[in-house]
Design an enzyme around this catalytic site. Structure first.
Site, PDB file in Angstrom:
ATOM      1  N   LYS A 164      -5.030   7.512 -19.476  1.00 28.22           N
ATOM      2  CA  LYS A 164      -5.252   8.050 -21.044  1.00 28.22           C
ATOM      3  C   LYS A 164      -3.971   7.979 -21.728  1.00 28.22           C
ATOM      4  O   LYS A 164      -3.351   6.790 -21.804  1.00 28.22           O
ATOM      5  CB  LYS A 164      -5.661   9.602 -20.891  1.00 28.22           C
ATOM      6  N   ARG A 181       0.635  -1.240  -0.108  1.00 29.46           N
ATOM      7  CA  ARG A 181      -0.057   0.101   0.017  1.00 29.46           C
ATOM      8  C   ARG A 181       1.005   1.345   0.155  1.00 29.46           C
ATOM      9  O   ARG A 181       0.359   2.192  -0.474  1.00 29.46           O
ATOM     10  CB  ARG A 181      -1.076   0.218   1.251  1.00 29.46           C
ATOM     11  N   ASP A 232      -3.517  20.308 -14.275  1.00 31.37           N
ATOM     12  CA  ASP A 232      -3.818  18.752 -14.910  1.00 31.37           C
ATOM     13  C   ASP A 232      -3.356  18.718 -16.476  1.00 31.37           C
ATOM     14  O   ASP A 232      -3.846  19.458 -17.245  1.00 31.37           O
ATOM     15  CB  ASP A 232      -5.223  18.608 -15.022  1.00 31.37           C
ATOM     16  N   TYR A 249     -12.018  18.719 -15.970  1.00 28.02           N
ATOM     17  CA  TYR A 249     -12.644  17.385 -15.980  1.00 28.02           C
ATOM     18  C   TYR A 249     -13.868  17.240 -15.151  1.00 28.02           C
ATOM     19  O   TYR A 249     -13.784  17.661 -13.915  1.00 28.02           O
ATOM     20  CB  TYR A 249     -11.501  16.398 -15.670  1.00 28.02           C
TER      21      TYR A 249
END
Ligand SMILES: *Cc1c(COP(=O)(O)O)cnc(C)c1O
Length: 393
Positions: A209, A59, A184, A112
């Site tokens: 993406k 983790r 971003d 977004y």
């Protein structure tokens, strides 16, 4: 082995490789192990306190995930980079780490969809004051920054109408007033645009993406100064939005061809945009690489390539959109973007489905808009496919 004099294509392949290559795997192994064993308790203790390099629990850190972070750090020229399970995890972990009740954030309206939800729904609930500004009204954005803010949050080019925001100009003002700047950079990738070089402090990605590029893994990345990225890492350790080793492997594999793919995405999108602009059934084309795009000058100054995303609107209403999409053979009608295969979708039924027609109009999104994520197919085939589908309208 990071060498900033090396070019992108080289860094993407070699940045995370150790100096000593003897007996090393040429392809990165996927470390599925959740935990890593120790015999010496003192060593275990030192690793746990970050006083010695090593891995304890996946983790927090994992030997397949870390090379991806090192590669992104090298591509971005950043001091540090960390990864997340998705792009939204990168964005939300960053915002929730940096913003506390009473803080103020200034952002553009065209972020977004998921990011916009954080700004209008979740951050106000935490008593964070959010000022959302018209994306291209730089004067108003500056005026909002001058009122005082902890963070300026930008995204460029934007979805779906490919607006281009002036990162250098707004970063200068934000820094004068003591604010951090986060960008971003998902649409552009480090091949086309490097926000840190333009003055921003933090760069965020949906690695789902272009970075991965094959529509088969999700992930997120944050790059920036070590002191800030470490704070977000600490939050992520506890929040738990960790990237899985398998996805890290896939994204790292995607990065090996990032420069090649982006060159082709750029070329194909430019060809498609210029072609559609000549077509009498197309009313407008939104692509920063077109000389008549309203922000072409900013794009030319701050980008090395204009990217693989464009959008266009058709003469007539939404029925025409349905017919065109039905007629396209070389395009998946699917959400998301940045894949090797061409993807199309109308914002009216995808990213902006929740808005009323009036709200879409106010956001400058025509009802007949189609978003086109140009893949890496042969451009001639993409143009022929668009022509035959347009001929059927
Ligand atoms: C897709 C996307 C995101 C969210 O990323 P996920 O990996 O889907 O969580 C954030 N920003 C932009 C610009 C995107 O296109």
């Amino acid at each position: 082995m990071t060498d900033s004099s090396r070019r992108f294509g080289t860094r993407a392949l070699w940045a995370a490789d150790p100096e000593d290559q003897r007996g090393r795997d040429v392809a990165l192994p996927i470390h599925h192990s959740v935990n890593f064993a120790y015999e010496d308790m003192d060593e275990w203790f030192d690793v746990a306190l970050d006083q010695k390099p090593g891995y304890i629990y996946s983790r927090n850190k994992n030997p397949t995930v870390r090379p991806l972070e090192l590669t992104m750090r090298a591509l971005e020229g950043a001091e540090e980079a960390i990864s997340f399970s998705t792009g939204m995890a990168a964005i939300s972990n960053t915002l929730f780490t940096l913003l506390a009740p009473g803080d103020r954030v200034v952002a553009i309206k065209d972020t977004y969809g998921g990011t916009n939800k954080l700004f209008i729904e979740f951050l106000p609930r935490m008593k964070v004051d959010v000022a959302l500004c018209d994306t291209l009204d730089f004067d108003t954005i500056e005026a909002e920054i001058r009122k005082g803010c902890k963070l300026l949050y930008l995204e460029t080019p934007t979805n779906p109408t490919l607006k281009v925001v002036d990162i250098a100009r707004l970063s200068r003002v934000a820094h004068q007033y003591g604010a951090l700047v986060a960008v971003d950079n998902t649409f552009a990738t480090p091949i086309n645009q490097r926000p840190l070089e333009l003055g921003a402090d933090l760069v965020l990605y949906s690695a789902t993406k272009y970075l991965n590029g094959h529509s088969d893994a999700m992930g997120g990345i944050l790059c920036g100064p070590k002191a800030i990225v470490d704070q977000v890492y600490h939050y992520r350790e506890i929040n738990g939005a960790t990237l899985h080793a398998n996805s890290a492997y896939m994204i790292l594999r995607g990065l090996k061809t990032l420069e090649l793919r982006i060159q082709r995405h750029n070329e194909n999108a430019q060809r498609v945009a210029e072609h559609l602009q000549q077509h009498d059934k197309v009313t407008s084309v939104f692509y920063p690489g077109l000389p008549d795009h309203p922000n072409h000058a900013i794009a030319r100054a701050q980008m090395d390539g204009y990217g693989g995303m464009l959008s266009f609107s058709l003469r007539g209403g939404f029925d025409q959109v349905k017919r065109l999409l039905a007629g396209l053979r070389l395009a998946h009608k699917a959400a998301s973007l940045g894949s090797v295969s061409t993807l199309v979708g109308p914002p009216r039924v995808t990213s902006h489905v929740e808005l009323t027609p009036e709200e879409r109009k106010a956001a400058g999104i025509p009802e007949s808009l189609i978003r086109y994520s140009a893949g890496i197919e042969n451009a001639e085939d993409l143009l022929a496919d668009l022509d035959q589908a347009l001929a059927g309208l």
